[in-house]
Write a protein that holds these residues in place. Structure first.
Motif, PDB file in Angstrom:
ATOM      1  N   GLU A  52      25.497   8.952  -8.124  1.00  0.00           N
ATOM      2  CA  GLU A  52      26.920   8.755  -8.392  1.00  0.00           C
ATOM      3  C   GLU A  52      27.554   9.994  -9.011  1.00  0.00           C
ATOM      4  O   GLU A  52      26.994  10.589  -9.926  1.00  0.00           O
ATOM      5  CB  GLU A  52      27.120   7.576  -9.339  1.00  0.00           C
ATOM      6  N   VAL A  53      28.723  10.357  -8.506  1.00  0.00           N
ATOM      7  CA  VAL A  53      29.477  11.464  -9.087  1.00  0.00           C
ATOM      8  C   VAL A  53      30.095  10.967 -10.390  1.00  0.00           C
ATOM      9  O   VAL A  53      30.832   9.983 -10.415  1.00  0.00           O
ATOM     10  CB  VAL A  53      30.579  11.955  -8.117  1.00  0.00           C
ATOM     11  N   VAL A  54      29.751  11.647 -11.472  1.00  0.00           N
ATOM     12  CA  VAL A  54      30.276  11.293 -12.787  1.00  0.00           C
ATOM     13  C   VAL A  54      31.563  12.063 -13.060  1.00  0.00           C
ATOM     14  O   VAL A  54      32.520  11.520 -13.593  1.00  0.00           O
ATOM     15  CB  VAL A  54      29.221  11.570 -13.889  1.00  0.00           C
ATOM     16  N   LYS A  55      31.574  13.347 -12.702  1.00  0.00           N
ATOM     17  CA  LYS A  55      32.755  14.202 -12.914  1.00  0.00           C
ATOM     18  C   LYS A  55      32.822  15.213 -11.788  1.00  0.00           C
ATOM     19  O   LYS A  55      31.802  15.611 -11.234  1.00  0.00           O
ATOM     20  CB  LYS A  55      32.650  14.973 -14.239  1.00  0.00           C
ATOM     21  N   ASP A  56      34.052  15.652 -11.483  1.00  0.00           N
ATOM     22  CA  ASP A  56      34.204  16.760 -10.546  1.00  0.00           C
ATOM     23  C   ASP A  56      35.244  17.730 -11.087  1.00  0.00           C
ATOM     24  O   ASP A  56      36.115  17.346 -11.871  1.00  0.00           O
ATOM     25  CB  ASP A  56      34.541  16.265  -9.133  1.00  0.00           C
ATOM     26  N   TYR A  57      35.099  18.991 -10.689  1.00  0.00           N
ATOM     27  CA  TYR A  57      35.917  20.067 -11.238  1.00  0.00           C
ATOM     28  C   TYR A  57      36.347  21.026 -10.134  1.00  0.00           C
ATOM     29  O   TYR A  57      35.576  21.322  -9.225  1.00  0.00           O
ATOM     30  CB  TYR A  57      35.115  20.881 -12.273  1.00  0.00           C
ATOM     31  N   LYS A  58      37.534  21.559 -10.281  1.00  0.00           N
ATOM     32  CA  LYS A  58      37.992  22.663  -9.460  1.00  0.00           C
ATOM     33  C   LYS A  58      37.385  23.925 -10.072  1.00  0.00           C
ATOM     34  O   LYS A  58      37.351  24.053 -11.307  1.00  0.00           O
ATOM     35  CB  LYS A  58      39.516  22.727  -9.492  1.00  0.00           C
ATOM     36  N   ILE A  59      36.887  24.838  -9.238  1.00  0.00           N
ATOM     37  CA  ILE A  59      36.183  26.017  -9.748  1.00  0.00           C
ATOM     38  C   ILE A  59      36.754  27.305  -9.167  1.00  0.00           C
ATOM     39  O   ILE A  59      37.421  27.302  -8.128  1.00  0.00           O
ATOM     40  CB  ILE A  59      34.671  25.947  -9.422  1.00  0.00           C
ATOM     41  N   SER A  60      36.454  28.407  -9.839  1.00  0.00           N
ATOM     42  CA  SER A  60      36.680  29.755  -9.331  1.00  0.00           C
ATOM     43  C   SER A  60      35.312  30.384  -9.123  1.00  0.00           C
ATOM     44  O   SER A  60      34.339  30.039  -9.803  1.00  0.00           O
ATOM     45  CB  SER A  60      37.481  30.587 -10.330  1.00  0.00           C
ATOM     46  N   LEU A  61      35.233  31.322  -8.194  1.00  0.00           N
ATOM     47  CA  LEU A  61      33.954  31.947  -7.831  1.00  0.00           C
ATOM     48  C   LEU A  61      34.036  33.463  -7.961  1.00  0.00           C
ATOM     49  O   LEU A  61      35.003  34.003  -8.488  1.00  0.00           O
ATOM     50  CB  LEU A  61      33.593  31.564  -6.388  1.00  0.00           C
ATOM     51  N   GLY A  62      33.014  34.128  -7.401  1.00  0.00           N
ATOM     52  CA  GLY A  62      32.995  35.583  -7.353  1.00  0.00           C
ATOM     53  C   GLY A  62      34.132  36.110  -6.506  1.00  0.00           C
ATOM     54  O   GLY A  62      34.653  35.420  -5.630  1.00  0.00           O
ATOM     55  N   GLY A  63      34.508  37.349  -6.743  1.00  0.00           N
ATOM     56  CA  GLY A  63      35.633  37.964  -6.062  1.00  0.00           C
ATOM     57  C   GLY A  63      35.490  38.086  -4.553  1.00  0.00           C
ATOM     58  O   GLY A  63      36.475  38.267  -3.845  1.00  0.00           O
ATOM     59  N   ASP A  64      34.275  38.002  -4.030  1.00  0.00           N
ATOM     60  CA  ASP A  64      34.006  38.050  -2.587  1.00  0.00           C
ATOM     61  C   ASP A  64      33.087  36.879  -2.264  1.00  0.00           C
ATOM     62  O   ASP A  64      31.901  37.063  -1.986  1.00  0.00           O
ATOM     63  CB  ASP A  64      33.356  39.392  -2.233  1.00  0.00           C
ATOM     64  N   ARG A 133      44.219  34.721 -13.371  1.00  0.00           N
ATOM     65  CA  ARG A 133      43.698  35.909 -12.691  1.00  0.00           C
ATOM     66  C   ARG A 133      43.540  35.694 -11.195  1.00  0.00           C
ATOM     67  O   ARG A 133      43.073  36.567 -10.498  1.00  0.00           O
ATOM     68  CB  ARG A 133      42.343  36.302 -13.282  1.00  0.00           C
ATOM     69  N   GLY A 134      43.906  34.557 -10.706  1.00  0.00           N
ATOM     70  CA  GLY A 134      43.778  34.303  -9.280  1.00  0.00           C
ATOM     71  C   GLY A 134      42.673  33.317  -8.990  1.00  0.00           C
ATOM     72  O   GLY A 134      41.981  32.832  -9.875  1.00  0.00           O
ATOM     73  N   ARG A 135      42.477  33.074  -7.713  1.00  0.00           N
ATOM     74  CA  ARG A 135      41.553  32.036  -7.267  1.00  0.00           C
ATOM     75  C   ARG A 135      40.101  32.368  -7.584  1.00  0.00           C
ATOM     76  O   ARG A 135      39.376  31.554  -8.121  1.00  0.00           O
ATOM     77  CB  ARG A 135      41.754  31.834  -5.771  1.00  0.00           C
ATOM     78  N   ASP A 136      39.650  33.536  -7.205  1.00  0.00           N
ATOM     79  CA  ASP A 136      38.249  33.935  -7.415  1.00  0.00           C
ATOM     80  C   ASP A 136      38.223  35.266  -8.148  1.00  0.00           C
ATOM     81  O   ASP A 136      38.624  36.284  -7.598  1.00  0.00           O
ATOM     82  CB  ASP A 136      37.526  34.019  -6.068  1.00  0.00           C
TER      83      ASP A 136
END
Length: 166
Positions: A52-64, A133-136
Motif C-alpha cells: 500500500e502507498v502510504v505517501k507520495d511526493y512530487k520530486i526534482s531530479l538531476g539536471g540531466d 530553481r526549476g524542475r530538475d
C-alpha cells in the motif's frame, strides 16, 4: 542551585519548542515503510508499506535526468534497485537519506569506460535556498521540500529498498 535552575529553564524551553512544532525531527507512528519507489519520468516518489502507498511526493531530479547515472558529474539520477544506507541530520540540504549508489555493477561499468561512477546520491530537502530553481536542479539526487524530507526522514529506515525507475 544555579545548575538546577538552568536545567529547569532548558527543559522548559525544549518543551515549548516541541509544543509549537519546532525542530526538524518528526516522529512517525504509522506502518513500517517497506519500500521506496521513484518514477523519474513522472517526477513522483512513493513510500510503501507492504503493498500500500502510504505517501507520495512530487520530486526534482538531476539536471540531466533522462537515462541512468553512469559517471561522476553527468547530472543524472541513478536507475535500478538500491537501499537507503545512511542518514545525514546535518545535511547542507536540511536532512538527507543516502542511496547506496554506486553498486558493484555501477562501479564496473564506469571503470570499464575509464571513468568514476560518482556517488553521494541522496533524497534530500531544499534548505530553503534552492526553492524556485526549476524542475530538475540537483547533481543527481532526489529532492523534495524541507517539510517533506522531515516527514520522509522519520518514516524511512536504513536498509529500506529503493527502486528508481526511468
Amino acid at each position: 542551585m544555579t545548575g538546577r535552575r538552568d536545567l529547569m529553564l532548558g527543559a522548559t524551553a525544549l518543551m515549548a519548542l516541541s509544543a509549537c512544532g519546532g525542530g526538524k525531527f518528526k516522529t512517525y507512528s504509522g506502518p513500517a515503510i517497506t519500500a521506496v519507489q521513484v518514477f523519474k519520468e513522472s517526477r513522483r516518489m512513493y513510500l510503501i508499506a507492504d503493498r500500500e502507498v502510504v505517501k507520495d511526493y512530487k520530486i526534482s531530479l538531476g539536471g540531466d535526468p533522462i537515462g541512468p547515472k553512469r559517471f561522476e558529474g553527468d547530472g543524472k539520477t541513478p536507475e535500478g534497485p538500491y537501499m537507503i544506507d545512511r542518514r545525514n541530520p546535518n545535511s547542507a540540504y536540511h536532512l538527507s537519506l543516502g542511496v547506496s549508489y554506486p553498486n558493484a555493477s555501477d562501479r564496473a561499468f564506469a571503470e570499464a569506460n575509464g571513468k568514476k561512477p560518482g556517488g553521494d546520491i541522496f533524497i534530500h530537502g531544499q534548505a530553503g535556498k534552492n526553492k524556485g530553481r526549476g524542475r530538475d536542479w540537483t547533481a543527481g539526487c532526489i529532492a523534495v521540500t524541507d517539510e517533506e524530507i522531515e516527514e520522509i526522514y522519520s518514516m524511512v529506515s536504513n536498509g529500506t529498498p529503493i527502486h528508481i525507475f526511468p
